[in-house]
Design a protein around this motif. Structure first.
Motif, PDB file in Angstrom:
ATOM      1  N   ASN A  45       0.849  -1.193   0.000  1.00 51.52           N
ATOM      2  CA  ASN A  45       0.000   0.000   0.000  1.00 51.52           C
ATOM      3  C   ASN A  45       0.892   1.254   0.000  1.00 51.52           C
ATOM      4  O   ASN A  45       2.121   1.161  -0.020  1.00 51.52           O
ATOM      5  CB  ASN A  45      -0.986  -0.041   1.180  1.00 51.52           C
ATOM      6  N   ILE A  51       0.347  -5.819   1.072  1.00 52.91           N
ATOM      7  CA  ILE A  51      -1.112  -5.970   1.067  1.00 52.91           C
ATOM      8  C   ILE A  51      -1.446  -7.458   1.191  1.00 52.91           C
ATOM      9  O   ILE A  51      -0.889  -8.288   0.463  1.00 52.91           O
ATOM     10  CB  ILE A  51      -1.708  -5.396  -0.241  1.00 52.91           C
ATOM     11  N   LEU A  53      -4.839  -9.688   1.127  1.00 47.12           N
ATOM     12  CA  LEU A  53      -6.273  -9.560   0.835  1.00 47.12           C
ATOM     13  C   LEU A  53      -7.148 -10.069   1.980  1.00 47.12           C
ATOM     14  O   LEU A  53      -6.956 -11.186   2.467  1.00 47.12           O
ATOM     15  CB  LEU A  53      -6.627 -10.341  -0.431  1.00 47.12           C
ATOM     16  N   ASP A  54      -8.125  -9.236   2.361  1.00 41.95           N
ATOM     17  CA  ASP A  54      -9.076  -9.629   3.425  1.00 41.95           C
ATOM     18  C   ASP A  54      -9.784 -10.932   3.071  1.00 41.95           C
ATOM     19  O   ASP A  54      -9.914 -11.826   3.896  1.00 41.95           O
ATOM     20  CB  ASP A  54     -10.166  -8.560   3.571  1.00 41.95           C
ATOM     21  N   SER A  55     -10.272 -10.982   1.825  1.00 41.62           N
ATOM     22  CA  SER A  55     -11.072 -12.142   1.417  1.00 41.62           C
ATOM     23  C   SER A  55     -10.267 -13.433   1.621  1.00 41.62           C
ATOM     24  O   SER A  55     -10.808 -14.457   2.027  1.00 41.62           O
ATOM     25  CB  SER A  55     -11.509 -12.018  -0.048  1.00 41.62           C
ATOM     26  N   TYR A 257      -3.463 -13.629  -5.367  1.00 38.60           N
ATOM     27  CA  TYR A 257      -4.139 -13.815  -4.074  1.00 38.60           C
ATOM     28  C   TYR A 257      -3.308 -13.254  -2.920  1.00 38.60           C
ATOM     29  O   TYR A 257      -3.623 -13.499  -1.759  1.00 38.60           O
ATOM     30  CB  TYR A 257      -4.459 -15.307  -3.858  1.00 38.60           C
ATOM     31  N   THR A 258      -2.236 -12.525  -3.262  1.00 41.54           N
ATOM     32  CA  THR A 258      -1.287 -12.001  -2.262  1.00 41.54           C
ATOM     33  C   THR A 258      -0.875 -13.115  -1.287  1.00 41.54           C
ATOM     34  O   THR A 258      -0.819 -12.923  -0.085  1.00 41.54           O
ATOM     35  CB  THR A 258      -1.852 -10.783  -1.493  1.00 41.54           C
ATOM     36  N   TYR A 315     -13.880 -11.328  -3.675  1.00 38.35           N
ATOM     37  CA  TYR A 315     -12.490 -11.367  -4.144  1.00 38.35           C
ATOM     38  C   TYR A 315     -12.297 -10.460  -5.360  1.00 38.35           C
ATOM     39  O   TYR A 315     -11.329  -9.676  -5.434  1.00 38.35           O
ATOM     40  CB  TYR A 315     -12.095 -12.812  -4.497  1.00 38.35           C
ATOM     41  N   GLU A 318     -11.727  -6.855  -4.543  1.00 33.56           N
ATOM     42  CA  GLU A 318     -10.382  -6.551  -4.023  1.00 33.56           C
ATOM     43  C   GLU A 318      -9.342  -6.548  -5.143  1.00 33.56           C
ATOM     44  O   GLU A 318      -8.462  -5.689  -5.188  1.00 33.56           O
ATOM     45  CB  GLU A 318     -10.000  -7.566  -2.944  1.00 33.56           C
ATOM     46  N   LEU A 319      -9.472  -7.513  -6.049  1.00 30.80           N
ATOM     47  CA  LEU A 319      -8.525  -7.581  -7.162  1.00 30.80           C
ATOM     48  C   LEU A 319      -8.629  -6.306  -8.008  1.00 30.80           C
ATOM     49  O   LEU A 319      -7.612  -5.723  -8.416  1.00 30.80           O
ATOM     50  CB  LEU A 319      -8.811  -8.824  -8.024  1.00 30.80           C
ATOM     51  N   SER A 321      -9.434  -3.380  -7.079  1.00 29.92           N
ATOM     52  CA  SER A 321      -8.823  -2.220  -6.413  1.00 29.92           C
ATOM     53  C   SER A 321      -7.300  -2.283  -6.514  1.00 29.92           C
ATOM     54  O   SER A 321      -6.638  -1.259  -6.646  1.00 29.92           O
ATOM     55  CB  SER A 321      -9.306  -2.087  -4.967  1.00 29.92           C
ATOM     56  N   LEU A 322      -6.738  -3.474  -6.513  1.00 29.89           N
ATOM     57  CA  LEU A 322      -5.283  -3.604  -6.688  1.00 29.89           C
ATOM     58  C   LEU A 322      -4.877  -3.141  -8.088  1.00 29.89           C
ATOM     59  O   LEU A 322      -3.881  -2.438  -8.272  1.00 29.89           O
ATOM     60  CB  LEU A 322      -4.832  -5.058  -6.493  1.00 29.89           C
TER      61      LEU A 322
END
Ligand code: PLP
Length: 406
Positions: A45, A51, A53-55, A257-258, A315, A318-319, A321-322
């Motif tokens: 970030n 980062i 991912l929360d998911s 998937y970080t 998911y 989130e992807l 936003s990356l």
């Protein structure tokens, strides 16, 4: 004195990870905010924190410990293997026999591919902007790593160079492996177009028609960052290939998937022959057993859960936003490089920007003295936009311009 068997060219630490160690030391000494870190291919970030991912990670945090602790099957969970095919190919699934074997990241897939599909001394060809471990693996296994010119003057895939390299490689060998890192090549971001893939297959077909064996290893580590789905269409072309033209796809959970440190991925085999694909599965499972035994269980289970219809949106958001974050940083980089008249490889997308120069090692040493860290190579300087915020990108380009006498 050393006791190990040294393979020439393969000793010494990995460049990216040793520069990353310098970043950590500089951050400890001067404070994180005073160090520009454009080194590793991990998304950070704007504060420079990795980062996660929360998911993905909330599923790991709530997963039953017994499951996390348990072994996965050697070839990977069945549901994981099916999910890999669904996610990878979307609606461009080749009409072919396919098998999937789990690996610790894309690295394991590439390693197993080189090991099983090229014999000692056999040629392994690759474009000349490439991820260093390909070469290191070839040295380790005594495979003959060769490169060809990646780009034409107009930054298209240099198909003539590709064909010349293949022809040369097969002159006195009956088999060859070709590694192509696309879409979203590291370090250039380049993705072969559908027409370029057609030509690669035509060129391969010319040789396999004469009885040669060719294995294409396609490294798609950055595929999710290289488009909005259309970048997967080329997979369909691997339908009904000749029996002696095999395709291996190296699937990685690291970037998309970080999950870099959780070491998960898969090698996917594609062939028109059932016999060839059964042999693939057996060879990959044997190599797995001999090297790491089983893949890490938890990420396999998380992938399956995330791919479910009811979870996918979480998911995907989130992807997206990356990808947006990367695009903003890249826009700044491209604009500033143009202002300073720095020649760059056109930004095609992905984690990195690339500045060609034959003074890369000298320039990056000078940048390091100012606590600006990037990766040099014989072809130029790789800048990890994935790890750098926009403000740092501006400063990095300014100092780069200074040392490049721009
Ligand atoms: N291929 C390329 C081009 C990469 O940049 C990386 C990681 O940096 C990988 C493969 C392998 O990644 P992993 O083994 O973590 O999946």
């Amino acid at each position: 004195m050393t006791m190990t068997i040294k393979k020439s060219g393969n000793s010494g630490p990995d460049l990216a990870f040793s520069i990353n160690a310098k970043v950590k030391a500089a951050q400890a000494k001067f404070g994180k905010e005073n160090v520009i870190n454009a080194v590793l291919g991990t998304l950070a970030n704007d504060e420079g924190n990795i980062i996660a991912l929360d998911s993905f990670y909330k599923r790991l945090e709530t997963m039953d410990r017994g499951l996390i602790a348990s072994y996965a099957p050697i070839e990977g969970e069945k549901a994981f293997r099916e999910t890999v095919l669904d996610l990878l190919f979307d609606d461009s699934r080749p009409d072919a026999y396919m098998e999937v074997v789990s690996t610790p990241g894309g690295t394991g897939a590439i390693r197993n591919g080189i090991f099983s599909y090229a014999d000692i001394g056999d040629p392994v060809i690759c474009h000349d902007y490439f991820w260093q471990p390909y070469q290191k693996m070839c040295i380790e296994f005594d495979r003959d790593f060769r490169t060809y010119n990646f780009f034409t003057k107009n930054f298209k895939f240099d198909l003539e160079a590709y064909k010349a390299c293949q022809d040369q490689a097969l002159k006195d060998h009956d088999r060859m492996v070709s590694i192509i890192n696309s879409p979203g090549n590291n370090p250039t971001g380049y993705s072969l177009s559908d027409e370029e893939w057609d030509r690669v297959l035509e060129i391969s077909n010319e040789a396999v028609a004469k009885g040669k064996k060719i294995t294409l290893i396609i490294d798609v580590a950055y595929i999710e960052f290289a488009g909005n789905g259309e970048q997967k269409k080329f997979f369909k072309k691997f339908s009904k290939l000749p029996e002696n033209l095999m395709v291996l796809v190296a699937f990685s959970m690291s970037k998309a998937y970080t999950a870099y440190g959780l070491r998960s991925g898969a090698v996917v085999g594609i062939s028109s022959s059932k016999e060839v694909i059964d042999d693939f599965k057996e060879a990959m499972a044997t190599s797995a057993r001999c090297n790491w035994s089983n893949g890490v269980h938890a990420p396999q289970l998380i992938l399956v859960d995330l791919a479910k219809d009811e979870n996918k949106g979480e998911y995907d958001k989130e992807l997206a936003s990356l990808k947006a974050m990367l695009k903003e940083r890249a826009d700044v980089f491209v604009k500033k490089a143009a202002e300073h008249k720095i020649d760059i490889i056109p930004y095609f997308g992905g984690f990195f920007a690339f500045v060609p120069t034959d003074r890369a090692f000298e320039i990056t040493k000078k940048l390091e003295k100012e606590n600006i860290f990037t990766i040099p190579s014989a072809k130029g300087i790789r800048i990890a936009l994935c790890a750098t915020n926009k403000k740092d990108v501006v400063k990095l380009v300014e100092r780069l311009a200074f040392y490049m006498d721009k």
